[in-house]
Scaffold this motif. Structure first.
Motif, PDB file in Angstrom:
ATOM      1  N   VAL A  12       0.849  -1.187   0.000  1.00  0.00           N
ATOM      2  CA  VAL A  12       0.000   0.000   0.000  1.00  0.00           C
ATOM      3  C   VAL A  12       0.883   1.235   0.000  1.00  0.00           C
ATOM      4  O   VAL A  12       2.004   1.210   0.522  1.00  0.00           O
ATOM      5  CB  VAL A  12      -0.954  -0.013   1.218  1.00  0.00           C
ATOM      6  CG1 VAL A  12      -0.177   0.066   2.531  1.00  0.00           C
ATOM      7  CG2 VAL A  12      -1.990   1.089   1.133  1.00  0.00           C
ATOM      8  N   GLN A  13       0.393   2.309  -0.568  1.00  0.00           N
ATOM      9  CA  GLN A  13       1.146   3.560  -0.596  1.00  0.00           C
ATOM     10  C   GLN A  13       1.022   4.284   0.749  1.00  0.00           C
ATOM     11  O   GLN A  13       0.031   4.093   1.474  1.00  0.00           O
ATOM     12  CB  GLN A  13       0.631   4.466  -1.715  1.00  0.00           C
ATOM     13  CG  GLN A  13       0.930   3.939  -3.112  1.00  0.00           C
ATOM     14  CD  GLN A  13       0.555   4.937  -4.190  1.00  0.00           C
ATOM     15  OE1 GLN A  13      -0.222   5.855  -3.953  1.00  0.00           O
ATOM     16  NE2 GLN A  13       1.115   4.755  -5.377  1.00  0.00           N
ATOM     17  N   PRO A  14       1.993   5.105   1.082  1.00  0.00           N
ATOM     18  CA  PRO A  14       1.881   5.902   2.311  1.00  0.00           C
ATOM     19  C   PRO A  14       0.583   6.710   2.313  1.00  0.00           C
ATOM     20  O   PRO A  14       0.192   7.277   1.294  1.00  0.00           O
ATOM     21  CB  PRO A  14       3.107   6.812   2.244  1.00  0.00           C
ATOM     22  CG  PRO A  14       4.097   6.042   1.449  1.00  0.00           C
ATOM     23  CD  PRO A  14       3.294   5.309   0.408  1.00  0.00           C
ATOM     24  N   LEU A  85      -1.349   4.888   6.777  1.00  0.00           N
ATOM     25  CA  LEU A  85      -0.168   4.030   6.906  1.00  0.00           C
ATOM     26  C   LEU A  85       1.103   4.774   6.546  1.00  0.00           C
ATOM     27  O   LEU A  85       1.122   5.622   5.643  1.00  0.00           O
ATOM     28  CB  LEU A  85      -0.328   2.778   6.041  1.00  0.00           C
ATOM     29  CG  LEU A  85      -1.256   1.716   6.649  1.00  0.00           C
ATOM     30  CD1 LEU A  85      -1.756   0.758   5.594  1.00  0.00           C
ATOM     31  CD2 LEU A  85      -0.536   0.961   7.753  1.00  0.00           C
ATOM     32  N   LYS A  86       2.162   4.429   7.282  1.00  0.00           N
ATOM     33  CA  LYS A  86       3.463   5.052   7.101  1.00  0.00           C
ATOM     34  C   LYS A  86       4.494   3.986   6.704  1.00  0.00           C
ATOM     35  O   LYS A  86       4.316   2.803   7.028  1.00  0.00           O
ATOM     36  CB  LYS A  86       3.911   5.707   8.405  1.00  0.00           C
ATOM     37  CG  LYS A  86       2.934   6.707   8.985  1.00  0.00           C
ATOM     38  CD  LYS A  86       3.412   7.201  10.345  1.00  0.00           C
ATOM     39  CE  LYS A  86       2.445   8.183  10.959  1.00  0.00           C
ATOM     40  NZ  LYS A  86       2.905   8.659  12.290  1.00  0.00           N
ATOM     41  N   PRO A  87       5.568   4.383   6.057  1.00  0.00           N
ATOM     42  CA  PRO A  87       6.609   3.390   5.721  1.00  0.00           C
ATOM     43  C   PRO A  87       7.104   2.607   6.946  1.00  0.00           C
ATOM     44  O   PRO A  87       7.420   1.419   6.829  1.00  0.00           O
ATOM     45  CB  PRO A  87       7.708   4.253   5.116  1.00  0.00           C
ATOM     46  CG  PRO A  87       6.983   5.406   4.511  1.00  0.00           C
ATOM     47  CD  PRO A  87       5.861   5.695   5.466  1.00  0.00           C
ATOM     48  N   ASP A  89       5.430   1.456   9.228  1.00  0.00           N
ATOM     49  CA  ASP A  89       4.489   0.387   9.570  1.00  0.00           C
ATOM     50  C   ASP A  89       4.799  -0.907   8.817  1.00  0.00           C
ATOM     51  O   ASP A  89       4.183  -1.943   9.072  1.00  0.00           O
ATOM     52  CB  ASP A  89       3.051   0.808   9.245  1.00  0.00           C
ATOM     53  CG  ASP A  89       2.568   1.957  10.106  1.00  0.00           C
ATOM     54  OD1 ASP A  89       1.916   2.872   9.571  1.00  0.00           O
ATOM     55  OD2 ASP A  89       2.843   1.940  11.331  1.00  0.00           O
ATOM     56  N   THR A  90       5.740  -0.834   7.885  1.00  0.00           N
ATOM     57  CA  THR A  90       6.127  -2.019   7.134  1.00  0.00           C
ATOM     58  C   THR A  90       6.674  -3.087   8.077  1.00  0.00           C
ATOM     59  O   THR A  90       7.585  -2.831   8.860  1.00  0.00           O
ATOM     60  CB  THR A  90       7.195  -1.659   6.083  1.00  0.00           C
ATOM     61  OG1 THR A  90       6.630  -0.756   5.133  1.00  0.00           O
ATOM     62  CG2 THR A  90       7.702  -2.903   5.376  1.00  0.00           C
ATOM     63  N   THR A 114       3.576  -3.983   3.446  1.00  0.00           N
ATOM     64  CA  THR A 114       4.623  -3.105   2.935  1.00  0.00           C
ATOM     65  C   THR A 114       4.003  -1.770   2.561  1.00  0.00           C
ATOM     66  O   THR A 114       3.062  -1.724   1.760  1.00  0.00           O
ATOM     67  CB  THR A 114       5.314  -3.712   1.712  1.00  0.00           C
ATOM     68  OG1 THR A 114       5.877  -4.982   2.071  1.00  0.00           O
ATOM     69  CG2 THR A 114       6.420  -2.803   1.207  1.00  0.00           C
ATOM     70  N   VAL A 115       4.526  -0.708   3.163  1.00  0.00           N
ATOM     71  CA  VAL A 115       4.045   0.640   2.884  1.00  0.00           C
ATOM     72  C   VAL A 115       5.145   1.365   2.121  1.00  0.00           C
ATOM     73  O   VAL A 115       6.191   1.703   2.675  1.00  0.00           O
ATOM     74  CB  VAL A 115       3.688   1.397   4.172  1.00  0.00           C
ATOM     75  CG1 VAL A 115       3.096   2.759   3.825  1.00  0.00           C
ATOM     76  CG2 VAL A 115       2.725   0.582   5.021  1.00  0.00           C
ATOM     77  N   SER A 116       4.891   1.587   0.845  1.00  0.00           N
ATOM     78  CA  SER A 116       5.921   2.171  -0.010  1.00  0.00           C
ATOM     79  C   SER A 116       5.286   2.810  -1.228  1.00  0.00           C
ATOM     80  O   SER A 116       4.258   2.344  -1.722  1.00  0.00           O
ATOM     81  CB  SER A 116       6.910   1.084  -0.451  1.00  0.00           C
ATOM     82  OG  SER A 116       7.851   1.610  -1.370  1.00  0.00           O
ATOM     83  N   SER A 117       5.925   3.870  -1.696  1.00  0.00           N
ATOM     84  CA  SER A 117       5.459   4.508  -2.922  1.00  0.00           C
ATOM     85  C   SER A 117       6.208   3.948  -4.124  1.00  0.00           C
ATOM     86  O   SER A 117       5.939   4.341  -5.259  1.00  0.00           O
ATOM     87  CB  SER A 117       5.636   6.024  -2.843  1.00  0.00           C
ATOM     88  OG  SER A 117       6.971   6.347  -2.543  1.00  0.00           O
TER      89      SER A 117
END
Length: 117
Positions: A12-14, A85-87, A89-90, A114-117
């Motif tokens: 998911v994206q931030p 969600l924040k990175p 939180d990965t 995984t929280v990433s753009s």
């Protein structure tokens, strides 16, 4: 024996949201606590949130105001709604259930978030 089956992980994206579910089956009786923990490589598993049979809730400070834990006692299922969600939180998120009578606990296999753009 108790089995826990987790679902809902992914990428998911931030700023995005995800919802985790964990269904318990097997010998579950009386009062018990269900919850979510998470772990990243090289670090200890840490509490995210727990909820007991009476719906008393505990959150880690890092997720307060962003995550919501809930449960359906009839389905023996616990949910974790994760918002904003924040990175950081990965992690691999693990479901846990523990009897408040025997203090015996069980873990799910874990699901990757995984929280990433």
């Amino acid at each position: 024996q108790v089995q826990l089956v987790e679902s809902g992980g992914g990428l998911v994206q931030p700023g995005g949201s995800l919802r985790l579910s964990c269904a318990a089956s097997g010998s579950i009786f009386g009062m018990y606590v269900m919850g979510w923990y998470r772990q990243t490589p090289g670090k200890q598993r840490e509490l995210v949130a727990t909820i007991d049979t009476g719906s008393s809730i505990n959150y880690a400070d890092s997720v307060k105001g962003r995550f919501i834990i809930s449960r359906d006692n009839a389905k023996k299922t616990v949910y974790l709604q994760m918002n904003s969600l924040k990175p950081e939180d990965t992690a691999v998120y693990y479901c846990n259930i523990m009897s408040l009578v025997t203090l015996v606990g069980y873990w799910g296999r874990g699901t990757q978030i995984t929280v990433s753009s």
